[in-house]
Design an enzyme around this catalytic site. Sequence first.
Site, mmCIF file in Angstrom:
data_model
loop_
_atom_site.group_PDB
_atom_site.id
_atom_site.type_symbol
_atom_site.label_atom_id
_atom_site.label_comp_id
_atom_site.label_asym_id
_atom_site.label_seq_id
_atom_site.Cartn_x
_atom_site.Cartn_y
_atom_site.Cartn_z
ATOM 1 N N PHE A 12 13.548 64.847 -15.097
ATOM 2 C CA PHE A 12 12.200 64.847 -15.663
ATOM 3 C C PHE A 12 11.410 63.574 -15.317
ATOM 4 O O PHE A 12 10.322 63.637 -14.726
ATOM 5 C CB PHE A 12 12.367 65.053 -17.176
ATOM 6 N N GLY A 37 19.806 67.112 -13.332
ATOM 7 C CA GLY A 37 18.574 67.368 -12.581
ATOM 8 C C GLY A 37 18.513 68.833 -12.149
ATOM 9 O O GLY A 37 19.539 69.522 -12.105
ATOM 10 N N ASP A 54 26.008 61.561 -5.572
ATOM 11 C CA ASP A 54 26.374 61.014 -6.868
ATOM 12 C C ASP A 54 26.434 59.487 -6.792
ATOM 13 O O ASP A 54 27.118 58.937 -5.911
ATOM 14 C CB ASP A 54 27.760 61.577 -7.241
ATOM 15 N N SER A 79 21.354 61.405 -23.277
ATOM 16 C CA SER A 79 21.453 62.116 -24.555
ATOM 17 C C SER A 79 22.421 61.385 -25.472
ATOM 18 O O SER A 79 23.540 61.058 -25.071
ATOM 19 C CB SER A 79 21.954 63.545 -24.327
ATOM 20 N N SER A 118 16.594 52.102 -22.681
ATOM 21 C CA SER A 118 16.375 53.038 -23.796
ATOM 22 C C SER A 118 16.155 52.295 -25.104
ATOM 23 O O SER A 118 16.848 51.324 -25.411
ATOM 24 C CB SER A 118 17.589 53.954 -23.949
ATOM 25 N N TYR A 142 25.878 56.273 -25.783
ATOM 26 C CA TYR A 142 24.722 56.304 -24.873
ATOM 27 C C TYR A 142 23.930 55.001 -24.964
ATOM 28 O O TYR A 142 23.570 54.398 -23.935
ATOM 29 C CB TYR A 142 23.829 57.503 -25.224
ATOM 30 N N ASP A 274 22.619 59.149 -34.524
ATOM 31 C CA ASP A 274 21.160 59.192 -34.645
ATOM 32 C C ASP A 274 20.653 57.941 -35.349
ATOM 33 O O ASP A 274 21.316 57.418 -36.220
ATOM 34 C CB ASP A 274 20.804 60.389 -35.535
HETATM 35 C C1 UD2 Z 1 17.188 58.557 -27.743
HETATM 36 C C2 UD2 Z 1 16.300 57.342 -27.533
HETATM 37 C C3 UD2 Z 1 15.268 57.651 -26.434
HETATM 38 C C4 UD2 Z 1 15.932 58.177 -25.162
HETATM 39 C C5 UD2 Z 1 16.756 59.398 -25.539
HETATM 40 C C6 UD2 Z 1 17.487 60.010 -24.350
HETATM 41 C C7 UD2 Z 1 16.125 56.420 -29.808
HETATM 42 C C8 UD2 Z 1 15.205 56.102 -30.915
HETATM 43 N N1 UD2 Z 1 15.562 57.041 -28.760
HETATM 44 O O1 UD2 Z 1 16.383 59.574 -28.251
HETATM 45 O O2 UD2 Z 1 14.508 56.501 -26.161
HETATM 46 O O3 UD2 Z 1 16.733 57.175 -24.587
HETATM 47 O O4 UD2 Z 1 17.753 59.022 -26.529
HETATM 48 O O5 UD2 Z 1 18.108 61.192 -24.743
HETATM 49 O O6 UD2 Z 1 17.304 56.139 -29.841
HETATM 50 N N2 UD2 Z 1 16.464 66.640 -33.259
HETATM 51 C C9 UD2 Z 1 16.245 67.713 -34.106
HETATM 52 N N3 UD2 Z 1 16.352 68.981 -33.592
HETATM 53 C C10 UD2 Z 1 16.671 69.217 -32.289
HETATM 54 C C11 UD2 Z 1 16.897 68.097 -31.424
HETATM 55 C C12 UD2 Z 1 16.784 66.824 -31.948
HETATM 56 O O7 UD2 Z 1 15.976 67.553 -35.300
HETATM 57 O O8 UD2 Z 1 16.750 70.386 -31.895
HETATM 58 C C13 UD2 Z 1 16.298 65.281 -33.824
HETATM 59 C C14 UD2 Z 1 17.438 64.318 -33.515
HETATM 60 O O9 UD2 Z 1 18.497 64.462 -34.436
HETATM 61 C C15 UD2 Z 1 16.695 62.979 -33.635
HETATM 62 C C16 UD2 Z 1 15.281 63.307 -33.143
HETATM 63 O O10 UD2 Z 1 15.147 64.719 -33.223
HETATM 64 O O11 UD2 Z 1 16.618 62.543 -34.971
HETATM 65 C C17 UD2 Z 1 15.040 62.902 -31.705
HETATM 66 O O12 UD2 Z 1 16.157 63.365 -30.942
HETATM 67 P P1 UD2 Z 1 16.155 63.354 -29.352
HETATM 68 O O13 UD2 Z 1 17.481 63.863 -28.897
HETATM 69 O O14 UD2 Z 1 14.917 63.964 -28.842
HETATM 70 O O15 UD2 Z 1 16.001 61.803 -28.987
HETATM 71 P P2 UD2 Z 1 16.682 60.445 -29.570
HETATM 72 O O16 UD2 Z 1 15.835 59.908 -30.648
HETATM 73 O O17 UD2 Z 1 18.141 60.611 -29.757
#
Ligand code: UD2
Length: 323
Positions: A12, A37, A54, A79, A118, A142, A274
């Site tokens: 992306f 990708g 790779d 992720s 990140s 991560y 999280d």
């Molecule tokens: C982290 C990093 C971000 C980037 C990303 C890569 C933080 C604050 N951010 O994102 O910068 O590096 O990792 O993947 O650490 N969620 C739901 N429902 C869903 C999917 C996710 O509720 O179906 C929640 C999840 O539990 C979290 C929020 O949405 O609280 C964001 O999740 P995410 O996977 O989009 O990104 P995040 O914050 O882990």
Amino acid sequence: MAKYLVTGAAGFIGRSIAAELLARGETVRGIDSFITGKRENLRGLEEMEFIEGDLADPATCAAACAGVEVVFHEAALASVPRSVADPVSTNVNCVDATLNVLVAARAAGVRRVVYAGSSSAYGESPTLPKREDMAPDPISPYAVAKLAGEHYMRSFWRVYGLETVVLRYFNVFGPYQDPASHYSGVLAIFCRKMLTDEQPTIYGDGQQSRDFTYIENVVQANLLAAAAPAEKVAGAMMNAATGSRITLNETFRLLCGLTGYGGAPAYAPSRAGDIRDSLADIQLAKELLGYAPKVDFEEGLRRTLEWYRSTSTERFVSQSTVM
Ligand code: UD2
């Protein structure tokens, strides 16, 4: 011979940087292993020289860096939950790959490497907004892996004089973000589900907040980071974000209005690793790069929805089993 190398060019963010470079008439090489990708993301990038390979393989990194002046290192297994499920793969594809890119870049005489850091590096400290001088406190594997990459960047500047610039991305979203895996970013998942009348799931109480950053802002930060004078940015790390935040519950309501989705979200337990709240201070990127976000959250959401609407749902449905 390409001037720029984009790693993760079929992902992306890498794809978006490559597209902008090509639009500016630059010569670009891309590399991707297609672990996450997508081949279809290369459509429209035909002018880019492309290597399927790779970064865990040093010889592949050497071939990718040959003759290049600037590297945008975007490749990663991005992720938090994926890293909780499989920390070793995250380490190989984030830490080992980053070190290999740096070693190859140095050997090839690359001038500058711009690295996708990140916001997860900040972890759980309650202080908001997050400033670059705060001590990192990574929680998930991560976050540890992305932070290790930052340290390697700075080390290669200090020890070898390779110019490195770290941009700490805050929850980037926009067109081409894969919505079809449960490891995808939340906005990609919500946009796809709500457009197809599927119920989205909120992990936790939905009061967690994020500084969601539209892709165009991050592309802009990257191009500025590549062009800024070394005296200002070599060895530096800075946030790339919008400087505002929104909760998941508010985001869901906003998306209801924009998509016409009429249901309620499902709620499920919070995910391991999280973090609760995330908000960037973007002053440093302003000072060092002249960065200012051009597209705000709502406008970004509208553009993203437009893209998911206009993109064949088949593309996503056919991949829905891919994790
Ligand atoms: C982290 C990093 C971000 C980037 C990303 C890569 C933080 C604050 N951010 O994102 O910068 O590096 O990792 O993947 O650490 N969620 C739901 N429902 C869903 C999917 C996710 O509720 O179906 C929640 C999840 O539990 C979290 C929020 O949405 O609280 C964001 O999740 P995410 O996977 O989009 O990104 P995040 O914050 O882990």
